[in-house]
Design a protein around this motif. Structure first.
Motif, PDB file in Angstrom:
ATOM      1  N   ARG A  71       0.822  -1.210   0.000  1.00 21.40           N
ATOM      2  CA  ARG A  71       0.000   0.000   0.000  1.00 21.40           C
ATOM      3  C   ARG A  71       0.856   1.260   0.000  1.00 21.40           C
ATOM      4  NH1 ARG A  71      -4.865   0.319   4.089  1.00 21.40           N
ATOM      5  NH2 ARG A  71      -5.440   1.949   2.606  1.00 21.40           N
ATOM      6  N   GLU A 116      -8.185  -3.177  -2.443  1.00 17.04           N
ATOM      7  CA  GLU A 116      -9.251  -2.832  -3.393  1.00 17.04           C
ATOM      8  C   GLU A 116      -9.338  -1.318  -3.608  1.00 17.04           C
ATOM      9  OE1 GLU A 116     -13.924  -3.821  -4.387  1.00 17.04           O
ATOM     10  OE2 GLU A 116     -13.044  -4.448  -2.473  1.00 17.04           O
ATOM     11  N   LYS A 117      -9.098  -0.537  -2.569  1.00 17.75           N
ATOM     12  CA  LYS A 117      -9.128   0.921  -2.707  1.00 17.75           C
ATOM     13  C   LYS A 117      -8.060   1.395  -3.687  1.00 17.75           C
ATOM     14  CE  LYS A 117      -8.590   5.208  -0.072  1.00 17.75           C
ATOM     15  NZ  LYS A 117      -8.275   5.809   1.260  1.00 17.75           N
ATOM     16  N   GLU A 118      -6.854   0.820  -3.563  1.00 16.48           N
ATOM     17  CA  GLU A 118      -5.761   1.182  -4.469  1.00 16.48           C
ATOM     18  C   GLU A 118      -6.072   0.761  -5.901  1.00 16.48           C
ATOM     19  OE1 GLU A 118      -5.294   0.116  -1.407  1.00 16.48           O
ATOM     20  OE2 GLU A 118      -4.292   1.915  -0.627  1.00 16.48           O
ATOM     21  N   LYS A 120      -9.014   0.685  -7.299  1.00 16.67           N
ATOM     22  CA  LYS A 120      -9.936   1.680  -7.839  1.00 16.67           C
ATOM     23  C   LYS A 120      -9.193   2.953  -8.232  1.00 16.67           C
ATOM     24  CE  LYS A 120     -14.030   0.014  -5.359  1.00 16.67           C
ATOM     25  NZ  LYS A 120     -15.035   0.311  -4.307  1.00 16.67           N
ATOM     26  N   GLU A 121      -8.144   3.295  -7.463  1.00 18.82           N
ATOM     27  CA  GLU A 121      -7.333   4.459  -7.813  1.00 18.82           C
ATOM     28  C   GLU A 121      -6.667   4.256  -9.175  1.00 18.82           C
ATOM     29  OE1 GLU A 121      -6.584   7.485  -6.476  1.00 18.82           O
ATOM     30  OE2 GLU A 121      -8.260   7.151  -5.098  1.00 18.82           O
ATOM     31  N   ARG A 131     -16.520  -0.973 -12.854  1.00 23.12           N
ATOM     32  CA  ARG A 131     -16.193  -1.281 -11.464  1.00 23.12           C
ATOM     33  C   ARG A 131     -16.016  -2.777 -11.283  1.00 23.12           C
ATOM     34  NH1 ARG A 131     -19.151   2.075  -6.732  1.00 23.12           N
ATOM     35  NH2 ARG A 131     -18.157   4.076  -7.136  1.00 23.12           N
TER      36      ARG A 131
END
Length: 507
Positions: A71, A116-118, A120-121, A131
């Motif tokens: 991360r 998962e957040k990364e 989406k980035e 998505r």
């Protein structure tokens, strides 16, 4: 009492944590702004790739720390792309690196859902609109996900190709060897469109003129009306001239005739505040296009900095051209009374540029009025009213270079944003830091030097804050546009002195 002490201790700990976070953010920003000083972009990509994919050999790293490490790498990449934006879009190696990193995250997100957040980035960075969910990253569906990835439209990768035709540049159309019209126009502009602009600027019938590219060896090639003039005139071995139809002679704009006088009268008839405002709008369009990294490339001249400092070079060129434009307009005005009005007008324009917090044009106009060929016009300056002389003296004081331009620095610091700095001085500051400090100490990177450089470069952000006013497009003024977008310039000091002595001979 105990409760109060605990609250105080908690507050101190919180403040310390905030300072540490802030310092870490600054250090990361310092690194991203200045890494090209001591390593290439390819080196950085390889280092990030290795760190992200590092194996946990012999249990040296706790399994819980693996996603944390990944991360951190992805956070750096995210900050990097946010800071550099369009710059990274034009680097083929970097595009491949981002695709590879995306595939790595795609591989890892099933094992480490926290990524998962990364992911989406990365989808935002690559312009992906679909998505994904964690279920899609299971090993059984990986091939399908990969196929979908490469079928996605990556909008940002096409940015450079779609911008070529609408990109605006400065084009010089020479009238003589030392006189030209600086034209701001699109790359796709035809020869006929440029000829129309130049003919209007020099007030000559368009049908009597033609555009000709002249090589340094003297070979001439006449441009046809529908030719793309920019691509041909930008060749390193030639320049673009405006010629009479018979191709035997260039125009002579210096003759004392009604045309040159009338041109000055037209300038005098334009509202001074509006003219200054149009100059400021023009400078903002250039200043907003400059990337912070351009100052680094300009100073350190890495990797062929010409390609990496285009926007900065345009603003510096503009500053120099405005200075020469002021001198040219005054020295082409043969009537004393009109010349006095012209000097007064430029003094007022300089004052308005200062009021509009455009210090780049402000400096250029003041320096133009202080050009030796203009300052020697004693008959002209004697007729300038006292209040204008006083105003000009006050404006001059801001350009005083003593004490490292203290007067300018103090005044500029007090100005609220948005504001346009005097760019040559900002570059001088970066160069001074660079030349006064070693980049490496005992074979280690001198990060204190890089921090000072990054701090100076970051001042651009402060200057661009609160730009709500610039979101309103400038009103269309066809009378103003030729005087701001297309400048008639004499760039030879000897020619300027000859004009100066012609209109006011030495006694």
């Amino acid at each position: 009492m105990t409760c109060t002490w605990k609250q105080s201790k908690t507050k101190r700990q919180l403040n310390a944590f905030v300072k540490i976070r802030s310092r870490a953010k600054t250090l990361l920003d310092d690194f991203l702004l200045t890494y090209t000083v001591f390593m290439t972009t390819d080196d950085l990509c390889q280092a990030l790739q290795r760190h992200y994919c590092a194996k946990n050999d012999q249990g040296k790293e706790d399994n819980a720390d693996v996603p944390c490490r990944k991360r951190k790498v992805l956070h750096l990449v995210s900050q990097w792309t946010a800071l550099y934006k369009d710059w990274l879009h034009e680097d083929e190696h970097l595009k491949q690196f981002l695709k590879t990193m995306y595939r790595n995250v795609l591989d890892d997100v099933y094992e480490y859902p926290i990524l998962e957040k990364e992911l989406k980035e990365f989808q935002k960075i690559l312009g992906m609109h679909r998505r994904h969910t964690v279920d899609e990253y299971s090993p059984h569906r990986k091939n399908k996900a990969f196929f979908h990835q490469f079928s996605l439209k990556e909008n940002w990768l096409q940015h450079k190709g779609t911008m070529n035709e609408t990109e605006e540049i400065f084009c010089r159309v020479y009238i003589t060897e030392h006189s030209y019209v600086s034209v701001k126009t699109k790359v796709s502009t035809s020869a006929q469109e440029i000829l129309k602009i130049v003919a209007e600027k020099i007030q000559h019938a368009e049908e009597d003129l033609t555009l000709v590219t002249v090589t340094f060896s003297g070979e001439k090639h006449e441009l046809q009306p529908n030719d793309l003039a920019i691509s041909k005139s930008l060749e390193a071995t030639s320049r673009m001239f405006v010629y009479r139809k018979d191709l035997t002679d260039t125009l002579n704009p210096y003759a004392e005739n009604e045309e040159s006088l009338q041109k000055s009268v037209r300038i005098l008839g334009i509202n001074t505040w509006d003219l200054a405002l149009e100059l400021t709008y023009f400078d903002w369009s250039l200043f907003n296009s400059i990337h912070e990294q351009e100052l680094i490339y300009f100073t350190f001249s890495r990797q062929g900095s010409g390609e990496n400092t285009v926007n900065l070079s345009l603003l510096l060129q503009r500053c120099n051209e405005v200075q020469l434009w002021v001198a040219t307009e005054i020295l082409l005005c043969s009537q004393l009374c009109k010349r006095v009005q012209l000097v007064k007008k430029f003094i007022k324009i300089a004052a308005h540029c200062k009021a509009q917090r455009n210090l780049n044009s402000f400096f250029a106009i003041v320096m133009g009025l202080n050009t030796a060929s203009v300052s020697r016009l004693s008959q002209t300056w004697e007729k300038i009213p006292g209040k204008f002389k006083k105003l000009f003296t006050e404006l001059e004081s801001l350009t005083d270079p003593s004490l490292n331009h203290k007067a300018y620095r103090d005044a500029f610091k007090k100005m609220k944003s948005p504001k346009i700095p005097f760019m040559p001085l900002l570059l001088k500051d970066v160069t001074f830091i660079h030349e006064g400090n070693k980049t490496f100490l005992d074979n280690l990177v001198n990060f204190e030097k890089l921090h000072m450089i990054a701090d100076t470069v970051r001042s651009l952000r402060h200057c661009r804050n609160n730009q709500c006013g610039n979101e309103v497009p400038p009103k269309e003024n066809q009378e103003l546009k030729p005087h701001v977008y297309h400048l008639h310039i004499i760039d030879d000091q000897q020619t300027l002195f000859e004009l100066s002595h012609r209109i006011e001979p030495r006694v």
